[in-house]
Design a protein around this motif. Structure first.
Motif, PDB file in Angstrom:
ATOM      1  N   PRO A   1      -1.765  -5.953  -6.759  1.00 25.00           N
ATOM      2  CA  PRO A   1      -2.769  -5.324  -7.623  1.00 25.00           C
ATOM      3  C   PRO A   1      -3.444  -4.083  -7.030  1.00 25.00           C
ATOM      4  CG  PRO A   1      -3.014  -7.715  -7.647  1.00 25.00           C
ATOM      5  CD  PRO A   1      -2.041  -7.395  -6.568  1.00 25.00           C
ATOM      6  N   VAL A   2      -3.462  -3.967  -5.691  1.00 20.53           N
ATOM      7  CA  VAL A   2      -4.176  -2.831  -5.092  1.00 20.53           C
ATOM      8  C   VAL A   2      -3.226  -1.739  -4.602  1.00 20.53           C
ATOM      9  CG1 VAL A   2      -6.123  -4.279  -4.422  1.00 20.53           C
ATOM     10  CG2 VAL A   2      -4.265  -3.892  -2.793  1.00 20.53           C
ATOM     11  N   LEU A   3      -1.927  -1.918  -4.828  1.00 12.69           N
ATOM     12  CA  LEU A   3      -0.966  -0.906  -4.380  1.00 12.69           C
ATOM     13  C   LEU A   3      -0.777   0.163  -5.450  1.00 12.69           C
ATOM     14  CD1 LEU A   3       1.825  -3.147  -2.771  1.00 12.69           C
ATOM     15  CD2 LEU A   3       0.045  -1.857  -1.592  1.00 12.69           C
ATOM     16  N   THR A   4      -0.986   1.410  -5.065  1.00 17.52           N
ATOM     17  CA  THR A   4      -0.757   2.524  -5.986  1.00 17.52           C
ATOM     18  C   THR A   4       0.694   2.972  -5.887  1.00 17.52           C
ATOM     19  OG1 THR A   4      -1.379   4.146  -4.304  1.00 17.52           O
ATOM     20  CG2 THR A   4      -3.147   3.282  -5.718  1.00 17.52           C
ATOM     21  N   GLU A   5       1.137   3.735  -6.862  1.00 21.04           N
ATOM     22  CA  GLU A   5       2.529   4.177  -6.910  1.00 21.04           C
ATOM     23  C   GLU A   5       2.897   5.078  -5.738  1.00 21.04           C
ATOM     24  OE1 GLU A   5       3.312   5.962 -10.672  1.00 21.04           O
ATOM     25  OE2 GLU A   5       3.004   4.103 -11.814  1.00 21.04           O
ATOM     26  N   GLU A   6       1.904   5.705  -5.110  1.00 20.66           N
ATOM     27  CA  GLU A   6       2.168   6.636  -4.016  1.00 20.66           C
ATOM     28  C   GLU A   6       2.493   5.929  -2.707  1.00 20.66           C
ATOM     29  OE1 GLU A   6      -0.565   6.781  -5.951  1.00 20.66           O
ATOM     30  OE2 GLU A   6       0.190   8.382  -7.268  1.00 20.66           O
ATOM     31  N   LYS A   7       2.224   4.620  -2.639  1.00 18.09           N
ATOM     32  CA  LYS A   7       2.437   3.896  -1.389  1.00 18.09           C
ATOM     33  C   LYS A   7       3.871   3.417  -1.265  1.00 18.09           C
ATOM     34  CE  LYS A   7      -2.366   2.553  -0.770  1.00 18.09           C
ATOM     35  NZ  LYS A   7      -3.280   1.563  -0.142  1.00 18.09           N
ATOM     36  N   CYS A   8       4.182   2.838  -0.102  1.00 16.36           N
ATOM     37  CA  CYS A   8       5.525   2.326   0.144  1.00 16.36           C
ATOM     38  C   CYS A   8       5.416   0.989   0.880  1.00 16.36           C
ATOM     39  CB  CYS A   8       6.333   3.319   0.983  1.00 16.36           C
ATOM     40  SG  CYS A   8       8.042   2.807   1.293  1.00 16.36           S
ATOM     41  N   VAL A   9       6.248   0.032   0.466  1.00 18.69           N
ATOM     42  CA  VAL A   9       6.278  -1.294   1.081  1.00 18.69           C
ATOM     43  C   VAL A   9       7.654  -1.520   1.700  1.00 18.69           C
ATOM     44  CG1 VAL A   9       6.214  -3.783   0.666  1.00 18.69           C
ATOM     45  CG2 VAL A   9       4.555  -2.293  -0.455  1.00 18.69           C
TER      46      VAL A   9
END
Length: 277
Positions: free
Chosen positions: A84-92
């Protein structure tokens, strides 16, 4: 860039140490979380400016690049928490082989990749196996390759060879450590050499072998040809190996592949269970 590490067990710790020692990231830009806090505190003793977080949610909020170094069966719980707190700009990034890039895509709305490490990365060597999610941006792909080049050789692979590639790169050091230990024990049992001396000689031999291959002086087949003089002692030893090994390594890959398939099925059942709750 701020990097987050969820899970600081064996491979999580090795990644942290490799990144810092390879100057891929500064300790002050690393945020770490482990359910057993003492493991994170041990890392902070070695790198005092590293940041310890109180939850995986805190990691997800603060970091742009998030590594999931947790057991496969814990992955979905962690994903459910942080998504829920991950934005599209991040990477996992996931380091576990049974979870495919497609499955990661279904869990997160940001860029994802599966990157399988090796213990050899701790020596700023060895290969890291890359498989990108379909939504992973070209920017993140380039950034990840640049990051990993500081402490390994990045190699992109297809999903269908994941287990075999991981057996060679990630499990291989354990397999060959076992063989070397048995090699040493045989020498000690059958000759007058002591364990300490045999271990020193075998370790230095492996280091030298690695350097020969790294510098391109020999390939594996040509190296054997150079050492194995016709009618000589080495040839007698090779004959024993040929007789005794048989299809040992075939059986090894059969066993690891079967376990891999079991793990994948178990994870599919876990996902189905979560969806039905």
């Amino acid at each position: 860039m701020k990097i987050g590490m969820i899970g600081t067990g064996n491979m999580g710790k090795i990644l942290i140490e490799s990144m810092i020692d390879g100057k891929a990231v500064s300790p002050e830009d690393l945020f770490i979380f482990n359910r057993t806090r003492n493991k994170a505190l041990e890392i902070k003793e070695e790198y005092p400016t590293i940041n310890i977080c109180d939850s995986d949610m805190e990691i997800a909020k603060k970091a742009e690049l998030i590594f999931l170094c947790v057991k496969p069966h814990d992955m979905y719980e962690v994903a459910h928490t942080i998504s829920p707190v991950l934005t599209e700009e991040k990477c996992v990034i996931s380091i576990t082989s049974p979870i495919s890039p497609d499955q990661l895509d279904s869990l997160f709305r940001c860029s994802v990749a599966r990157i399988i490490p090796s213990i050899t990365n701790r020596a700023l060597a060895g290969v890291s196996l890359f498989s990108f999610g379909s939504n992973c941006t070209e920017e993140w792909k380039k950034h990840l390759e640049s990051l990993y080049e500081k402490f390994s050789t990045p190699l992109e692979i297809e999903d269908d060879i994941t287990r075999a590639a991981s057996d060679i790169v990630s499990c291989g050091p354990a397999f060959f450590s076992y063989l070397t230990q048995r090699f040493i024990e045989g020498a000690v049992d059958e000759t007058e050499i002591d364990t300490e001396t045999a271990t020193k000689l075998a370790s230095e031999m492996l280091i030298g072998l690695g350097e020969l291959l790294k510098k391109g002086y020999y390939t594996l087949p040509t190296l054997q040809e150079k050492v194995c003089v016709k009618g000589g002692i080495t040839g007698e030893g090779i004959n024993v190996l040929e007789r005794q090994l048989g299809d040992t390594f075939n059986q090894l890959f059969q066993a690891t592949q079967a376990k891999y398939e079991d793990d994948k099925q178990s994870l599919k059942n876990l996902v189905t269970g979560h969806k039905n709750i």
